[in-house]
Design an enzyme around this catalytic site. Structure first.
Site, PDB file in Angstrom:
ATOM      1  N   CYS A 174      -5.022  -3.291   2.713  1.00  9.94           N
ATOM      2  CA  CYS A 174      -4.941  -3.105   4.214  1.00  9.94           C
ATOM      3  C   CYS A 174      -5.997  -3.633   5.051  1.00  9.94           C
ATOM      4  O   CYS A 174      -6.306  -4.781   5.944  1.00  9.94           O
ATOM      5  CB  CYS A 174      -4.159  -1.731   4.476  1.00  9.94           C
ATOM      6  SG  CYS A 174      -3.143  -1.190   6.129  1.00  9.94           S
ATOM      7  N   LYS A 220     -10.184   0.548  -2.399  1.00  9.67           N
ATOM      8  CA  LYS A 220      -9.939   0.596  -1.252  1.00  9.67           C
ATOM      9  C   LYS A 220     -11.493   1.216  -0.705  1.00  9.67           C
ATOM     10  O   LYS A 220     -11.974   1.722  -0.275  1.00  9.67           O
ATOM     11  CB  LYS A 220      -9.390   1.501  -0.287  1.00  9.67           C
ATOM     12  CG  LYS A 220      -9.239   0.542   1.034  1.00  9.67           C
ATOM     13  CD  LYS A 220      -7.998   1.069   1.530  1.00  9.67           C
ATOM     14  CE  LYS A 220      -7.752   0.808   3.223  1.00  9.67           C
ATOM     15  NZ  LYS A 220      -6.672   1.466   4.228  1.00  9.67           N
ATOM     16  N   GLU A 266       0.721  -1.509   0.141  1.00  9.50           N
ATOM     17  CA  GLU A 266      -0.247   0.056   0.079  1.00  9.50           C
ATOM     18  C   GLU A 266       0.584   1.327  -0.245  1.00  9.50           C
ATOM     19  O   GLU A 266       2.191   1.376   0.954  1.00  9.50           O
ATOM     20  CB  GLU A 266      -0.615  -0.158   0.888  1.00  9.50           C
ATOM     21  CG  GLU A 266      -1.988   1.028   1.897  1.00  9.50           C
ATOM     22  CD  GLU A 266      -2.769   0.959   2.606  1.00  9.50           C
ATOM     23  OE1 GLU A 266      -3.976   1.495   1.739  1.00  9.50           O
ATOM     24  OE2 GLU A 266      -2.389   0.386   3.233  1.00  9.50           O
TER      25      GLU A 266
END
Length: 272
Positions: free
Chosen positions: A159, A119, A46
């Site tokens: 994440c 995301k 990321e």
């Protein structure tokens, strides 16, 4: 059983900062140093191209997807190494001038974009007196995304997504056999939860999990956990880094995955 092709995959770990050129140069150097292993797929962490900086800097660095210099860089790398690249995350312009998309692109060996995941779960938390408000600058993605190549199907995540198992259950339901997790975990959450969550996602979905992380202390003072790893569908850690920059590789096998799923067909036994 029909013999299935094994592939070699790689996860890259970086200590990125706000100097985009430096970040890209270090990424290239790590891939060049490992190129003799002829990897078929590479996962970047990321924020690999830009991490830190003020909210103004984050908004300023974002580019349109159609004209992104970082996407062009990834396309060139994919062609150079003739490999699939899952591009960690890059900042792309959002629907509003005040927001970016934290996007994970997938490039084919021909350098073509075959998927781009935004995301979905944004990191808005307070940990050890440190406050994180990802939603200040990023807009949440709206749907899961997958990418397929050579008999493999990748479920994309980023994440904080790792804490939402329903996303990965969706991916197993649509036939994914690789789950990718580019990340920038904090040390407190990394030490407590990182490996546990990654192994859980691998075991419960009987899929390979590739995780590529940010590591160390960054120029803006933020610290990240590192410990990138590659995990088998049985939950075995096939390779792992510590807290320094580097790259790890492993061979993964569809035969092995299919044997595990046939011996213990938990995905067929689901009731809800």
């Amino acid at each position: 059983m029909i013999d299935q092709k094994s592939i070699r995959v790689a996860s890259v770990q970086l200590n990125s900062g706000s100097d985009q050129i430096s970040n890209l140069e270090r990424t290239s150097a790590l891939l060049e140093g490992c190129a003799e292993q002829n990897f078929d797929m590479v996962l970047l962490p990321e924020n690999f191209s830009f991490m830190g900086g003020s909210d103004i800097e984050k908004l300023a660095i974002a580019e349109k997807q159609s004209s992104s210099s970082v996407l062009a860089y990834l396309s060139n790398l994919a062609r150079k190494y003739e490999t699939v690249i899952v591009g960690g995350t890059i900042p792309l312009k959002g629907s509003s001038s005040k927001k970016i998309r934290n996007s994970c692109p997938v490039l084919s060996p021909a350098g073509e974009i075959i998927a781009c995941y935004d995301k979905m779960h944004l990191f808005d938390v307070t940990i050890s007196d440190e406050e994180y408000r990802e939603s200040n600058t990023a807009e949440a993605g709206m749907k899961p995304e997958t990418a397929s190549f050579d008999g493999w199907k990748i479920g994309l995540s980023i994440c904080y997504d790792l804490r939402f198992p329903e996303l990965y259950r969706h991916y197993s339901a649509v036939g994914c056999n690789i789950l990718t997790v580019p990340a920038a975990f904090t040390p407190p959450t990394g030490k407590a939860h990182w490996q546990t969550l990654l192994r859980a996602r691998a075991i419960e979905n009987q899929s390979y999990v590739l995780a590529a992380a940010q590591c160390g202390t960054h120029p803006d003072g933020r610290q990240t956990w590192g410990h990138s790893m590659i995990i088998s569908p049985w939950g075995e850690v096939l390779n792992e880094l510590d807290e320094d920059e580097g790259i790890i590789t492993a061979e993964i096998s569809l035969n092995n995955l299919n044997e595990i799923r046939q011996a213990m067909p938990v995905l067929n036994h689901r009731r809800i």
